[in-house]
Write an enzyme that holds these catalytic residues in place. Sequence first.
Site, short mmCIF file in Angstrom:
data_model
loop_
_atom_site.label_atom_id
_atom_site.label_comp_id
_atom_site.label_asym_id
_atom_site.label_seq_id
_atom_site.Cartn_x
_atom_site.Cartn_y
_atom_site.Cartn_z
N ARG A 165 11.70 -4.80 6.61
CA ARG A 165 10.94 -5.68 7.49
C ARG A 165 11.48 -5.60 8.91
O ARG A 165 12.56 -5.09 9.16
CB ARG A 165 11.06 -7.13 7.00
CG ARG A 165 10.39 -7.39 5.66
CD ARG A 165 8.89 -7.42 5.76
NE ARG A 165 8.48 -8.18 6.93
CZ ARG A 165 8.53 -9.50 7.02
NH1 ARG A 165 8.95 -10.21 6.01
NH2 ARG A 165 8.14 -10.11 8.12
N ARG A 170 0.83 -1.20 0.00
CA ARG A 170 0.00 0.00 0.00
C ARG A 170 0.87 1.25 0.00
O ARG A 170 0.64 2.19 -0.78
CB ARG A 170 -0.93 0.00 1.23
CG ARG A 170 -1.73 1.28 1.41
CD ARG A 170 -2.45 1.28 2.76
NE ARG A 170 -1.53 1.20 3.88
CZ ARG A 170 -0.89 2.23 4.41
NH1 ARG A 170 -1.07 3.44 3.93
NH2 ARG A 170 -0.07 2.07 5.44
N ARG A 171 1.86 1.29 0.90
CA ARG A 171 2.75 2.47 0.96
C ARG A 171 3.60 2.58 -0.30
O ARG A 171 3.80 3.67 -0.84
CB ARG A 171 3.64 2.37 2.20
CG ARG A 171 2.87 2.57 3.50
CD ARG A 171 3.71 2.23 4.72
NE ARG A 171 2.96 2.48 5.96
CZ ARG A 171 3.17 1.83 7.09
NH1 ARG A 171 4.10 0.89 7.15
NH2 ARG A 171 2.46 2.12 8.17
N ARG A 229 13.45 -1.63 12.20
CA ARG A 229 13.34 -0.85 10.96
C ARG A 229 14.01 0.51 11.08
O ARG A 229 14.66 0.99 10.15
CB ARG A 229 11.86 -0.69 10.58
CG ARG A 229 11.28 -1.95 9.93
CD ARG A 229 9.82 -1.77 9.55
NE ARG A 229 8.94 -1.88 10.71
CZ ARG A 229 7.81 -1.21 10.85
NH1 ARG A 229 7.43 -0.32 9.93
NH2 ARG A 229 7.05 -1.39 11.90
#
Length: 308
Positions: free
Chosen positions: A144, A126-127, A150
């Site tokens: 991930r 989505r991003r 992250r």
Amino acid sequence: MSRVIRIGTRDSELALWQANAVKNALEKLGHETKLVPVKSQGDLVLDKPLYEFGITGIFTKTLDVAMITDQIDIAVHSMKDVPTALPQGIVEAAVLKRANTHDILVHKGTDFLNDDEGIIATGSLRRQAQWLHKYPNHEIVDLRGNVNTRLQKLEDSTWNGAVFAAAGLERINLTPEAYLDLKWMIPAPAQGAMLVVAKEDDEFCRKTLAALNHESTAVCVHVEREFLRVLEGGCTAPIGALATIHDGTVHFKAALFSLDGQERIGVEKEIPVSQHEGFGRKCAEEVLSAGGDVLMRKIKEEVNNTKG
């Protein structure tokens, strides 16, 4: 009260924060509780994009099994990680008041936003799709791990930035000074909301958790998740959806994107709160009839080819 409620949670810092929020709320109501941390496959396998697992519930499956096998009584999830279809015997027991719904860009300077070159990290289709829709010449790399991992990977890299959910960073006080609020990016369905699930036949826990349910948040996330369920059909896809309530009206904005971000089929509608049942489905059907059905087939093919 004699019964101890065993609360299942992933063991990341954010997941534990969320579980402790539920633990504290239950103890304020006079209940005795115990945290039971469990590692999920999504936490253990960090070298594959999420969609390559082929299931949407990679972060919730381990807790589902723990609940079905009576190791825990309830489980606390980031609601956006929860599949729209829960396993048989497990039900939604409470949706907690929603936090910040926005995505943010954690960056090392924003000059690159005016250039054709830039490297952005995210593990979310989505991003990725929405970023490429706005910045088609930028490169997306997979990122991930839990929030702390992250952030460290971003710091150790040559990337320009990485996209995070604002709520996750805010909850554990990790929001860096260098970030940009991505108000243009439509969040994941149920982003910023926490869900507590229980066994369907556990009347004690279901009644207990009902006291924690935040009604207006529950209405909004159910509209978003209904939209997702009708559109997605079990396939991971670049779908953003956000419902908000103002003056008795549900305002809904959502979109489906191609993986490269070049195609966008969106919907923006409003309806009285009293008529919200089925609203998400109607919006999804509108997107499907506007070409979303063809785009979803294309996305499934591309995702399956990537896995192969």
